[in-house]
Motif scaffolding. Sequence first.
Motif, PDB file in Angstrom:
ATOM      1  N   THR A  22     -14.684  -0.544   1.639  1.00  0.00           N
ATOM      2  CA  THR A  22     -13.813   0.620   1.798  1.00  0.00           C
ATOM      3  C   THR A  22     -12.383   0.176   1.571  1.00  0.00           C
ATOM      4  OG1 THR A  22     -15.332   1.661   3.352  1.00  0.00           O
ATOM      5  CG2 THR A  22     -13.058   2.455   3.361  1.00  0.00           C
ATOM      6  N   ILE A  23     -11.711   0.863   0.666  1.00  0.00           N
ATOM      7  CA  ILE A  23     -10.316   0.557   0.323  1.00  0.00           C
ATOM      8  C   ILE A  23      -9.455   1.715   0.805  1.00  0.00           C
ATOM      9  CG2 ILE A  23      -8.685   0.122  -1.550  1.00  0.00           C
ATOM     10  CD1 ILE A  23     -11.213  -0.787  -3.165  1.00  0.00           C
ATOM     11  N   THR A  24      -8.429   1.365   1.557  1.00  0.00           N
ATOM     12  CA  THR A  24      -7.505   2.372   2.065  1.00  0.00           C
ATOM     13  C   THR A  24      -6.109   2.020   1.583  1.00  0.00           C
ATOM     14  OG1 THR A  24      -8.896   2.649   4.032  1.00  0.00           O
ATOM     15  CG2 THR A  24      -6.649   3.514   4.145  1.00  0.00           C
ATOM     16  N   LEU A  25      -5.437   3.021   1.023  1.00  0.00           N
ATOM     17  CA  LEU A  25      -4.075   2.828   0.519  1.00  0.00           C
ATOM     18  C   LEU A  25      -3.107   3.727   1.263  1.00  0.00           C
ATOM     19  CD1 LEU A  25      -4.861   2.909  -3.301  1.00  0.00           C
ATOM     20  CD2 LEU A  25      -4.457   0.895  -1.889  1.00  0.00           C
ATOM     21  N   THR A  26      -1.981   3.161   1.626  1.00  0.00           N
ATOM     22  CA  THR A  26      -0.850   3.893   2.182  1.00  0.00           C
ATOM     23  C   THR A  26       0.347   2.966   2.047  1.00  0.00           C
ATOM     24  OG1 THR A  26      -0.077   5.238   4.052  1.00  0.00           O
ATOM     25  CG2 THR A  26      -1.101   3.126   4.593  1.00  0.00           C
ATOM     26  N   THR A  27       1.522   3.530   2.016  1.00  0.00           N
ATOM     27  CA  THR A  27       2.727   2.697   1.956  1.00  0.00           C
ATOM     28  C   THR A  27       3.268   2.620   3.375  1.00  0.00           C
ATOM     29  OG1 THR A  27       3.130   3.430  -0.303  1.00  0.00           O
ATOM     30  CG2 THR A  27       4.985   2.405   0.854  1.00  0.00           C
ATOM     31  N   HIS A  28       2.942   1.531   4.053  1.00  0.00           N
ATOM     32  CA  HIS A  28       3.258   1.385   5.471  1.00  0.00           C
ATOM     33  C   HIS A  28       4.744   1.555   5.768  1.00  0.00           C
ATOM     34  CE1 HIS A  28      -0.832   0.232   6.472  1.00  0.00           C
ATOM     35  NE2 HIS A  28      -0.821  -0.590   5.444  1.00  0.00           N
ATOM     36  N   ASP A  29       5.605   0.912   4.973  1.00  0.00           N
ATOM     37  CA  ASP A  29       7.042   0.991   5.286  1.00  0.00           C
ATOM     38  C   ASP A  29       7.635   2.368   5.012  1.00  0.00           C
ATOM     39  OD1 ASP A  29       6.954   0.686   2.528  1.00  0.00           O
ATOM     40  OD2 ASP A  29       8.489  -0.861   2.439  1.00  0.00           O
ATOM     41  N   ALA A  30       6.949   3.190   4.217  1.00  0.00           N
ATOM     42  CA  ALA A  30       7.420   4.555   3.963  1.00  0.00           C
ATOM     43  C   ALA A  30       6.769   5.551   4.926  1.00  0.00           C
ATOM     44  CB  ALA A  30       7.135   4.964   2.524  1.00  0.00           C
ATOM     45  N   GLY A  31       5.683   5.133   5.572  1.00  0.00           N
ATOM     46  CA  GLY A  31       5.015   5.998   6.529  1.00  0.00           C
ATOM     47  C   GLY A  31       4.073   7.021   5.920  1.00  0.00           C
ATOM     48  N   GLY A  32       3.527   6.734   4.747  1.00  0.00           N
ATOM     49  CA  GLY A  32       2.600   7.678   4.123  1.00  0.00           C
ATOM     50  C   GLY A  32       2.347   7.331   2.673  1.00  0.00           C
ATOM     51  N   LEU A  33       1.959   8.326   1.914  1.00  0.00           N
ATOM     52  CA  LEU A  33       1.587   8.114   0.516  1.00  0.00           C
ATOM     53  C   LEU A  33       2.783   8.213  -0.426  1.00  0.00           C
ATOM     54  CD1 LEU A  33      -1.766  10.081   0.551  1.00  0.00           C
ATOM     55  CD2 LEU A  33      -1.486   7.612   0.257  1.00  0.00           C
ATOM     56  N   THR A  34       2.832   7.252  -1.342  1.00  0.00           N
ATOM     57  CA  THR A  34       3.875   7.210  -2.365  1.00  0.00           C
ATOM     58  C   THR A  34       3.210   7.033  -3.733  1.00  0.00           C
ATOM     59  OG1 THR A  34       4.137   4.801  -2.330  1.00  0.00           O
ATOM     60  CG2 THR A  34       5.454   6.065  -0.727  1.00  0.00           C
ATOM     61  N   GLN A  35       4.011   7.044  -4.769  1.00  0.00           N
ATOM     62  CA  GLN A  35       3.487   6.819  -6.120  1.00  0.00           C
ATOM     63  C   GLN A  35       2.795   5.468  -6.211  1.00  0.00           C
ATOM     64  OE1 GLN A  35       3.419   9.092  -8.714  1.00  0.00           O
ATOM     65  NE2 GLN A  35       2.054   7.553  -9.597  1.00  0.00           N
ATOM     66  N   ASN A  36       3.267   4.470  -5.463  1.00  0.00           N
ATOM     67  CA  ASN A  36       2.645   3.139  -5.481  1.00  0.00           C
ATOM     68  C   ASN A  36       1.157   3.206  -5.135  1.00  0.00           C
ATOM     69  OD1 ASN A  36       5.156   2.040  -6.019  1.00  0.00           O
ATOM     70  ND2 ASN A  36       5.549   1.458  -3.905  1.00  0.00           N
ATOM     71  N   ASP A  37       0.816   4.053  -4.169  1.00  0.00           N
ATOM     72  CA  ASP A  37      -0.581   4.178  -3.762  1.00  0.00           C
ATOM     73  C   ASP A  37      -1.438   4.742  -4.885  1.00  0.00           C
ATOM     74  OD1 ASP A  37      -0.212   3.342  -0.960  1.00  0.00           O
ATOM     75  OD2 ASP A  37       1.024   5.147  -0.877  1.00  0.00           O
ATOM     76  N   PHE A  38      -0.931   5.735  -5.571  1.00  0.00           N
ATOM     77  CA  PHE A  38      -1.694   6.342  -6.660  1.00  0.00           C
ATOM     78  C   PHE A  38      -1.761   5.423  -7.875  1.00  0.00           C
ATOM     79  CE2 PHE A  38      -0.972   9.861  -3.878  1.00  0.00           C
ATOM     80  CZ  PHE A  38      -2.188  10.527  -3.933  1.00  0.00           C
ATOM     81  N   ASP A  39      -0.716   4.647  -8.120  1.00  0.00           N
ATOM     82  CA  ASP A  39      -0.756   3.670  -9.221  1.00  0.00           C
ATOM     83  C   ASP A  39      -1.850   2.632  -8.962  1.00  0.00           C
ATOM     84  OD1 ASP A  39       1.353   5.001 -10.427  1.00  0.00           O
ATOM     85  OD2 ASP A  39       2.871   3.529  -9.791  1.00  0.00           O
ATOM     86  N   LEU A  40      -1.903   2.124  -7.721  1.00  0.00           N
ATOM     87  CA  LEU A  40      -2.915   1.123  -7.399  1.00  0.00           C
ATOM     88  C   LEU A  40      -4.315   1.753  -7.393  1.00  0.00           C
ATOM     89  CD1 LEU A  40      -3.617  -1.763  -6.765  1.00  0.00           C
ATOM     90  CD2 LEU A  40      -3.073  -1.329  -4.354  1.00  0.00           C
ATOM     91  N   ALA A  41      -4.440   2.961  -6.906  1.00  0.00           N
ATOM     92  CA  ALA A  41      -5.749   3.649  -6.906  1.00  0.00           C
ATOM     93  C   ALA A  41      -6.268   3.801  -8.334  1.00  0.00           C
ATOM     94  CB  ALA A  41      -5.630   5.009  -6.231  1.00  0.00           C
ATOM     95  N   GLU A  42      -5.403   4.159  -9.265  1.00  0.00           N
ATOM     96  CA  GLU A  42      -5.821   4.289 -10.666  1.00  0.00           C
ATOM     97  C   GLU A  42      -6.297   2.960 -11.221  1.00  0.00           C
ATOM     98  OE1 GLU A  42      -2.889   6.214 -13.118  1.00  0.00           O
ATOM     99  OE2 GLU A  42      -2.692   7.881 -11.707  1.00  0.00           O
ATOM    100  N   THR A  43      -5.588   1.892 -10.883  1.00  0.00           N
ATOM    101  CA  THR A  43      -5.976   0.567 -11.338  1.00  0.00           C
ATOM    102  C   THR A  43      -7.318   0.152 -10.742  1.00  0.00           C
ATOM    103  OG1 THR A  43      -3.669  -0.086 -11.613  1.00  0.00           O
ATOM    104  CG2 THR A  43      -5.271  -1.877 -11.388  1.00  0.00           C
ATOM    105  N   ILE A  44      -7.482   0.368  -9.430  1.00  0.00           N
ATOM    106  CA  ILE A  44      -8.735   0.015  -8.762  1.00  0.00           C
ATOM    107  C   ILE A  44      -9.898   0.810  -9.340  1.00  0.00           C
ATOM    108  CG2 ILE A  44      -9.969   0.189  -6.551  1.00  0.00           C
ATOM    109  CD1 ILE A  44      -7.246  -0.543  -5.198  1.00  0.00           C
ATOM    110  N   SER A  45      -9.659   2.053  -9.683  1.00  0.00           N
ATOM    111  CA  SER A  45     -10.713   2.909 -10.239  1.00  0.00           C
ATOM    112  C   SER A  45     -11.281   2.359 -11.543  1.00  0.00           C
ATOM    113  CB  SER A  45     -10.188   4.328 -10.469  1.00  0.00           C
ATOM    114  OG  SER A  45      -9.932   4.957  -9.228  1.00  0.00           O
ATOM    115  N   GLN A  46     -10.514   1.548 -12.226  1.00  0.00           N
ATOM    116  CA  GLN A  46     -10.949   0.984 -13.507  1.00  0.00           C
ATOM    117  C   GLN A  46     -11.687  -0.350 -13.349  1.00  0.00           C
ATOM    118  OE1 GLN A  46      -7.513   0.880 -16.079  1.00  0.00           O
ATOM    119  NE2 GLN A  46      -6.965   2.974 -15.531  1.00  0.00           N
ATOM    120  N   ILE A  47     -11.728  -0.868 -12.125  1.00  0.00           N
ATOM    121  CA  ILE A  47     -12.373  -2.153 -11.869  1.00  0.00           C
ATOM    122  C   ILE A  47     -13.823  -1.909 -11.474  1.00  0.00           C
ATOM    123  CG2 ILE A  47     -12.397  -4.201 -10.396  1.00  0.00           C
ATOM    124  CD1 ILE A  47      -9.358  -3.809 -10.077  1.00  0.00           C
ATOM    125  N   SER A  48     -14.730  -2.641 -12.115  1.00  0.00           N
ATOM    126  CA  SER A  48     -16.150  -2.492 -11.751  1.00  0.00           C
ATOM    127  C   SER A  48     -16.713  -3.782 -11.199  1.00  0.00           C
ATOM    128  CB  SER A  48     -16.958  -2.045 -12.955  1.00  0.00           C
ATOM    129  OG  SER A  48     -16.768  -2.914 -14.037  1.00  0.00           O
TER     130      SER A  48
END
Length: 93
Positions: free
Chosen positions: A67-93
Amino acid sequence: MAKLLTDAEIHAKASGLSGWTIEGSKLQTTRKFKDFIAAIEFVNKLVEPAESLGHHPDIEISYNQVTITLTTHDAGGLTQNDFDLAETISQIS
């Protein structure tokens, strides 16, 4: 510090990610593998992209399930960084 996304931005971006869900202020996915070794091999593939983006996921491993969980801890929620990494992870098999 990265800018928090609005709820509308979060839902728009999440709709383009297959297999990911929004859990409060976090983005989450769970992958299932044939065994523990395959699960760990997948986790090892996350190191390089996370390091290159300077953004690191929270990872939970339970035998053959990751289980992979993304959030930007220092911002206190979701940022573009989380979605960029999610897109990258989605391409990894």
